[in-house]
Design a protein around this motif. Structure first.
Motif, short mmCIF file in Angstrom:
data_model
loop_
_atom_site.label_atom_id
_atom_site.label_comp_id
_atom_site.label_asym_id
_atom_site.label_seq_id
_atom_site.Cartn_x
_atom_site.Cartn_y
_atom_site.Cartn_z
N TYR A 30 -33.25 1.80 -20.53
CA TYR A 30 -33.52 3.11 -19.94
C TYR A 30 -34.30 3.97 -20.93
O TYR A 30 -35.27 4.64 -20.56
CB TYR A 30 -32.22 3.80 -19.56
N ASP A 31 -33.89 3.94 -22.18
CA ASP A 31 -34.56 4.74 -23.20
C ASP A 31 -36.00 4.27 -23.42
O ASP A 31 -36.92 5.07 -23.62
CB ASP A 31 -33.76 4.66 -24.51
N LYS A 32 -36.21 2.98 -23.35
CA LYS A 32 -37.56 2.41 -23.49
C LYS A 32 -38.45 2.89 -22.33
O LYS A 32 -39.61 3.29 -22.54
CB LYS A 32 -37.49 0.88 -23.51
N ARG A 55 -32.04 17.47 -21.93
CA ARG A 55 -30.60 17.74 -22.01
C ARG A 55 -29.84 17.00 -20.92
O ARG A 55 -28.72 16.52 -21.15
CB ARG A 55 -30.35 19.25 -21.89
N VAL A 56 -30.43 16.92 -19.74
CA VAL A 56 -29.79 16.17 -18.65
C VAL A 56 -29.70 14.70 -19.01
O VAL A 56 -28.69 14.03 -18.75
CB VAL A 56 -30.56 16.38 -17.33
N ILE A 57 -30.74 14.18 -19.63
CA ILE A 57 -30.73 12.77 -20.05
C ILE A 57 -29.67 12.53 -21.12
O ILE A 57 -28.99 11.50 -21.12
CB ILE A 57 -32.13 12.36 -20.52
N ALA A 58 -29.49 13.49 -22.02
CA ALA A 58 -28.41 13.35 -23.01
C ALA A 58 -27.06 13.27 -22.31
O ALA A 58 -26.16 12.53 -22.75
CB ALA A 58 -28.45 14.54 -23.98
N GLY A 59 -26.90 14.02 -21.20
CA GLY A 59 -25.68 13.92 -20.42
C GLY A 59 -25.51 12.55 -19.80
O GLY A 59 -24.38 12.03 -19.73
N LYS A 60 -26.60 11.95 -19.36
CA LYS A 60 -26.52 10.59 -18.81
C LYS A 60 -26.07 9.61 -19.88
O LYS A 60 -25.24 8.71 -19.62
CB LYS A 60 -27.89 10.17 -18.25
N PHE A 61 -26.58 9.77 -21.10
CA PHE A 61 -26.17 8.90 -22.20
C PHE A 61 -24.67 9.07 -22.46
O PHE A 61 -23.96 8.09 -22.73
CB PHE A 61 -26.96 9.24 -23.47
N LYS A 62 -24.19 10.31 -22.40
CA LYS A 62 -22.76 10.56 -22.61
C LYS A 62 -21.93 9.83 -21.56
O LYS A 62 -20.89 9.22 -21.89
CB LYS A 62 -22.48 12.06 -22.56
N ILE A 101 -32.83 16.75 -28.43
CA ILE A 101 -32.25 17.33 -29.65
C ILE A 101 -30.82 16.85 -29.86
O ILE A 101 -30.16 17.25 -30.83
CB ILE A 101 -32.28 18.87 -29.61
N ASN A 102 -30.33 16.00 -28.96
CA ASN A 102 -28.95 15.52 -29.06
C ASN A 102 -28.80 14.57 -30.25
O ASN A 102 -29.52 13.57 -30.35
CB ASN A 102 -28.56 14.82 -27.76
#
Length: 339
Positions: free
Chosen positions: A296-298, A271-278, A312-313
């Motif tokens: 980063y995702d790789k 969830r924190v990583i989804a925030g970074k993507f945002k 789950i984002n």
């Protein structure tokens, strides 16, 4: 007589809100059961004067601790060091608790031996209304999980895959924090996630209270969760994320941890990583930013596969599914939503 609960109120220049916060704990039937630690984090306004009023009125309940400015995590760390209650809860200085729900929480704490007691919270939208009763509220999480039995003590591992617990939900045994030397990053925003994550390997049991205890104020000027602030403080966000990933690497090695709890922690970090993507999507679009996100995702997929798979984002899932061909669309939607 010992205190069942320590409430820690990290406070920095909160004079506009602090009285509402401290007044919410002024419940005669509970004053002997709780202590309220106002951690004055180097405030330069009248916050400490307001806090001293309550300390003078109820010296056995309210206690003011003044320290140099160190940020929200520093306030939590100081609270852990000074807490005398069996249980520990953080309530930010601009937030407050509901009386009846708080009474229910304290009654549960006196009756249970669970390591964590989970209670509800409400997003509370402050648009400048004079009376808090006029604020619009919304439950982000209406129930902890489908079929929950309130007041029952669950083994944490039994329900870990159903649960997501934020700081506003959590009341935890003080000894878990102090005994395992839980320390939160200082001089840094976004450390709430550290606070709710680092104790999890040591949480064996949990029970649930059917009440919305915590009122989480949104909409105030300068709030760190506003997108402009998140852009400005992106390095803080990355620091917290790096700390969480380092912690995750230690699980099952330096830090004993069951597989169920490790998977729970993976979902929190996802969830924190989804925030970074945002945050990354909120900046003006560019081929360079798109490539940074892909790289980063790789890296995440190669080094932290459990966390990668725990996402789950929907926006992140779509970017991955389309191999980032939807990057510009996602960027437009994020910027339209937050600007």
């Amino acid at each position: 007589m010992g205190k069942i609960l320590t409430i820690v109120v990290p406070t920095y220049n909160a004079e506009k809100y602090l009285r509402d916060n401290l007044e919410s704990f002024d419940i005669p039937e509970l004053l002997q059961d709780i202590e309220v630690l106002i951690i004055n984090d180097g405030s330069t306004d009248h916050s400490v004067d307001i806090a001293r009023e309550y300390e003078a009125r109820y010296p056995d309940t309210y206690r003011v601790i003044t320290k140099g400015n160190g940020g929200h995590g520093s306030g939590i760390n100081c609270g852990i060091a000074h807490a005398r209650g069996t249980y520990f809860k953080v309530v930010d200085a601009d937030d407050w608790v509901g009386k009846d729900a708080f009474v229910s929480l304290v009654k549960t704490l006196k009756a249970t031996d669970a390591d964590v007691v989970y209670s509800g919270f409400l997003w509370t939208y402050d648009h400048g209304e004079a009376d808090k009763a006029a604020f619009q509220t919304k439950a982000e999480i209406a129930i902890p999980f489908e079929g929950v039995a309130y007041q029952k003590i669950y083994p944490f591992d039994e329900i870990a895959d159903k649960l997501y617990m934020k700081m506003h939900n959590m009341t935890i045994k003080t000894e878990i924090l102090r005994g395992h030397q839980i320390q939160i990053d200082e001089h840094c925003y976004y450390v709430d996630t550290e606070y709710i994550t680092y104790p999890i390997p040591y949480v064996n049991t949990i029970c649930f209270v059917d009440a919305f205890v915590y009122y989480y104020r949104l909409g105030r000027e300068g709030q760190s969760v506003g997108m402009d602030k998140m852009q400005k403080n992106e390095q803080n966000y990355d620091k917290v994320l790096a700390s969480l990933l380092h912690f995750y690497q230690q699980l099952g090695q330096e830090i004993p941890c069951t597989q169920a709890r490790k998977q729970y922690i993976a979902r929190i970090i996802a969830r924190v990583i989804a925030g970074k993507f945002k945050i990354m999507l909120s900046f003006p679009p560019s081929a360079e930013k798109k490539q940074q996100m892909k790289q980063y995702d790789k890296h995440l997929k190669e080094q932290y596969r459990d966390i990668y798979d725990s996402n789950i984002n929907k926006a992140v899932l779509l970017l991955r599914k389309t191999q980032y061909h939807t990057y510009y669309l996602a960027n437009m939607l994020v910027r339209r939503t937050y600007w």
